[in-house]
Write a protein that holds these residues in place. Structure first.
Motif, PDB file in Angstrom:
ATOM      1  N   UNK A  25       0.350  -1.190   0.063  1.00 53.37           N
ATOM      2  CA  UNK A  25       0.214   0.167  -0.211  1.00 53.37           C
ATOM      3  C   UNK A  25       0.224   1.281  -0.226  1.00 53.37           C
ATOM      4  N   UNK A  26       1.779   0.956   0.802  1.00 51.57           N
ATOM      5  CA  UNK A  26       2.226   2.040   1.007  1.00 51.57           C
ATOM      6  C   UNK A  26       3.521   2.736  -0.855  1.00 51.57           C
ATOM      7  N   UNK A  27       4.001   1.649  -1.033  1.00 53.15           N
ATOM      8  CA  UNK A  27       4.669   1.966  -2.052  1.00 53.15           C
ATOM      9  C   UNK A  27       3.875   2.312  -2.777  1.00 53.15           C
ATOM     10  N   UNK A  28       2.659   1.473  -3.070  1.00 53.38           N
ATOM     11  CA  UNK A  28       1.135   2.177  -4.761  1.00 53.38           C
ATOM     12  C   UNK A  28       1.355   3.994  -3.951  1.00 53.38           C
ATOM     13  N   UNK A  29       1.267   3.827  -2.713  1.00 51.72           N
ATOM     14  CA  UNK A  29       0.895   5.096  -2.530  1.00 51.72           C
ATOM     15  C   UNK A  29       2.653   6.285  -2.960  1.00 51.72           C
ATOM     16  N   UNK A  30       3.403   5.786  -3.400  1.00 49.39           N
ATOM     17  CA  UNK A  30       4.777   6.504  -3.425  1.00 49.39           C
ATOM     18  C   UNK A  30       4.694   6.464  -5.143  1.00 49.39           C
ATOM     19  N   UNK A  31       4.183   5.407  -5.376  1.00 44.27           N
ATOM     20  CA  UNK A  31       4.270   6.032  -7.256  1.00 44.27           C
ATOM     21  C   UNK A  31       3.083   6.738  -7.355  1.00 44.27           C
ATOM     22  N   UNK A  32       2.071   7.008  -6.750  1.00 45.04           N
ATOM     23  CA  UNK A  32       1.016   7.456  -7.214  1.00 45.04           C
ATOM     24  C   UNK A  32       1.217   9.217  -7.301  1.00 45.04           C
ATOM     25  N   UNK A  33       2.179   9.555  -6.200  1.00 44.84           N
ATOM     26  CA  UNK A  33       2.491  10.531  -5.677  1.00 44.84           C
ATOM     27  C   UNK A  33       4.302  10.908  -6.802  1.00 44.84           C
ATOM     28  N   UNK A  34       4.326  10.425  -7.263  1.00 41.52           N
ATOM     29  CA  UNK A  34       5.207  10.610  -8.708  1.00 41.52           C
ATOM     30  C   UNK A  34       5.274  10.891  -9.240  1.00 41.52           C
ATOM     31  N   UNK A  35       3.587  10.496  -9.848  1.00 41.38           N
ATOM     32  CA  UNK A  35       3.211  11.232 -10.851  1.00 41.38           C
ATOM     33  C   UNK A  35       2.056  12.202 -11.115  1.00 41.38           C
ATOM     34  N   UNK A  36       1.620  12.396  -9.734  1.00 40.38           N
ATOM     35  CA  UNK A  36      -0.251  13.402  -9.287  1.00 40.38           C
ATOM     36  C   UNK A  36       1.222  14.799  -8.780  1.00 40.38           C
ATOM     37  N   UNK A  37       1.789  14.645  -7.883  1.00 45.21           N
ATOM     38  CA  UNK A  37       2.458  15.658  -7.270  1.00 45.21           C
ATOM     39  C   UNK A  37       3.296  16.937  -8.323  1.00 45.21           C
ATOM     40  N   UNK A  38       4.005  16.745  -9.367  1.00 43.05           N
ATOM     41  CA  UNK A  38       4.853  17.404 -10.439  1.00 43.05           C
ATOM     42  C   UNK A  38       3.744  17.590 -11.366  1.00 43.05           C
ATOM     43  N   UNK A  39       2.181  16.980 -11.653  1.00 46.80           N
ATOM     44  CA  UNK A  39       1.186  17.294 -11.994  1.00 46.80           C
ATOM     45  C   UNK A  39       0.306  18.676 -11.802  1.00 46.80           C
ATOM     46  N   UNK A  40       0.324  18.125 -10.030  1.00 45.09           N
ATOM     47  CA  UNK A  40      -0.286  19.272  -9.096  1.00 45.09           C
ATOM     48  C   UNK A  40       0.244  20.528  -9.193  1.00 45.09           C
ATOM     49  N   UNK A  41       1.149  20.467  -8.965  1.00 48.25           N
ATOM     50  CA  UNK A  41       2.433  21.266  -9.154  1.00 48.25           C
ATOM     51  C   UNK A  41       2.234  22.948 -10.219  1.00 48.25           C
ATOM     52  N   UNK A  42       1.775  22.106 -11.177  1.00 47.94           N
ATOM     53  CA  UNK A  42       1.089  22.866 -12.363  1.00 47.94           C
ATOM     54  C   UNK A  42      -0.329  24.058 -12.456  1.00 47.94           C
ATOM     55  N   UNK A  43      -0.780  23.389 -11.601  1.00 45.65           N
ATOM     56  CA  UNK A  43      -2.055  24.393 -11.110  1.00 45.65           C
ATOM     57  C   UNK A  43      -2.562  25.283 -10.858  1.00 45.65           C
ATOM     58  N   UNK A  44      -1.694  25.692 -10.044  1.00 50.33           N
ATOM     59  CA  UNK A  44      -1.681  26.980  -9.593  1.00 50.33           C
ATOM     60  C   UNK A  44      -1.770  27.834 -10.741  1.00 50.33           C
ATOM     61  N   UNK A  45      -0.841  28.323 -11.257  1.00 48.35           N
ATOM     62  CA  UNK A  45      -0.404  29.047 -12.965  1.00 48.35           C
ATOM     63  C   UNK A  45      -0.982  28.283 -13.755  1.00 48.35           C
ATOM     64  N   UNK A  46      -2.090  27.640 -13.502  1.00 54.73           N
ATOM     65  CA  UNK A  46      -3.551  27.306 -14.493  1.00 54.73           C
ATOM     66  C   UNK A  46      -4.458  28.057 -14.145  1.00 54.73           C
ATOM     67  N   UNK A  47      -5.015  28.636 -12.840  1.00 59.38           N
ATOM     68  CA  UNK A  47      -5.951  28.651 -12.055  1.00 59.38           C
ATOM     69  C   UNK A  47      -5.738  29.992 -11.399  1.00 59.38           C
TER      70      UNK A  47
END
Length: 423
Positions: A117-139
């Motif tokens: 479970x924790x490794x799966x969350x780590x993998x999701x974080x690796x893809x989610x967080x860079x994408x989420x980092x671009x969202x403020x500039x889009x809003x």
């Protein structure tokens, strides 16, 4: 290189009346609360079924795949629709949580299932967080990014605090399945909001479609090498906590133990830091310097003095140092985060976000270990003095950078980190 500016899709309302963005920040805080509940449940369950060393391995297991994959996640975030990427990996998180809850309802919890479970969350974080980092500039418009960042950090801190407060009681009452279900509900709410309501106002330019992901990673490092202002911002954000992290995580406990203040004193000091950080972040909404990055770096000079004060050995001095650290941390992180989001070349934003997170993940263990080693061979005040002085002195580098000194987010067209200015 000079990248294309974001294209306006819809003109946003003033931030104080931007219901969509303000609701989005509340949704993020709700998700942070759920994550705090989940983290406590994993740690508590691991301690119950394994040794402390194994429990520590379980809790930290997600950082390894995140570190390995994070750069790829950043390159992909600069190529695809960030909103869809966030939806996909939040859905995967819900699947992981539901599967974990169902497994533990029918089987005894094991180290293996917690690791998965924790490794799966780590993998999701690796893809989610860079994408989420671009969202403020889009809003929001660049001039509203400091207010966005201030409210985001404040609500996230409150969400994490509330989740941590509830998490202990929830895992005691409902166990691991109940905690996983609670976190899954928060993600489901976020998914619904992103799918139904969250709509970008600014379209970021995308990186070359014909370029492979690995070449995209390499081009991100070339951009970092070639652009001094971007490089300084990335290094600053990567190392934002390297001095203060060890001082608070290790130093406060050592001081309380050495002077007989007790564990309760550590909690009081930590709460002073947290409260100060929220006040410092909110202060940006009402007052911010004309040149945001420079104001942030000067705040970090003051933070270095606060770290030095922790080594004095008197509870009043330590408490005052904690307040100074909290205020400057909240103030500087908001301003630097806003400057980063507003001024990094838009088609490199995901990759620079991933490099920033990777730097923090990789360097923090070294900083912690070095602090502990220094504390064993030097007087108790020395590590605080060394780390605080190093932070203050290192701020000379960005404060002397003419391109960073020229950045002002209030300008009609903000100066970007990759644009040339007169020295």
């Amino acid at each position: 290189m000079t990248a294309a500016e974001p294209r306006t899709l819809r003109t946003p309302p003033p931030f104080r009346r931007d219901v969509m963005v303000q609701t989005w920040l509340v949704m993020k805080a709700l998700s942070d609360a759920g994550d705090a509940v989940w983290t406590i449940a994993v740690a508590w369950t691991a301690v119950q079924i394994a040794s402390p060393a194994v429990a520590g391995l379980v809790v930290a297991a997600g950082t390894v795949p995140r570190a390995v994959i994070l750069l790829l996640g950043g390159a992909i975030a600069d190529r695809v629709d960030a909103r869809r990427m966030m939806l996909l990996f939040n859905v995967i998180r819900v699947v992981v949580l539901v599967a974990t809850a169902l497994w533990i309802l029918t089987h005894e919890p094991t180290v293996a299932i917690l690791l998965v479970a924790t490794i799966a969350f780590g993998v999701c974080d690796a893809f989610y967080e860079p994408a989420a980092g671009t969202i403020p500039r889009q809003l929001v418009a660049p001039s509203d990014l400091p207010a966005y960042s201030a409210l985001s950090q404040t609500l996230s801190r409150l969400g994490t605090m509330a989740g941590a407060a509830v998490g202990g009681f929830l895992v005691a009452w409902a166990g691991m399945p109940g905690s996983a279900a609670a976190d899954a509900v928060t993600f489901a709410v976020v998914i619904a909001f992103i799918a139904i309501w969250l709509r970008p106002r600014f379209a970021l330019p995308r990186s070359a479609a014909g370029e492979s992901v690995l070449r995209g990673v390499a081009s991100g490092f070339r951009h970092l090498r070639d652009d001094s202002a971007t490089r300084t911002l990335v290094i600053a954000l990567s190392g934002l906590n390297l001095a203060v992290g060890p001082a608070l995580a290790i130093g406060l406990a050592l001081q309380a133990s050495a002077h007989g203040w007790g564990a309760g004193a550590v909690g009081v000091f930590e709460s002073l830091v947290g409260g100060g950080a929220m006040i410092g972040a909110l202060a940006v909404v009402r007052w911010r310097p004309r040149h945001e990055a420079i104001g942030a770096f000067w705040a970090l000079v003051v933070q270095g003095l606060g770290i030095i004060a922790l080594g004095v050995g008197h509870p009043i001095a330590v408490g005052a140092g904690c307040v100074v650290i909290g205020l400057t941390a909240g103030f500087a992180s908001v301003l630097l985060g806003a400057t980063f989001a507003a001024t990094i070349a838009p088609d490199f934003l995901g990759r620079m976000s991933s490099i920033t997170r990777l730097g923090d993940d990789c360097l923090m263990p070294l900083a912690m270990a070095a602090s502990g080693a220094l504390a064993t061979v030097l007087p108790s005040w020395a590590p605080f003095a060394l780390y605080g002085a190093a932070l203050a002195l290192l701020m000379i580098v960005p404060l002397r950078n003419p391109r960073l000194r020229a950045i002002a987010l209030r300008a009609e067209r903000p100066v970007r980190a990759d644009e040339d200015v007169e020295a």
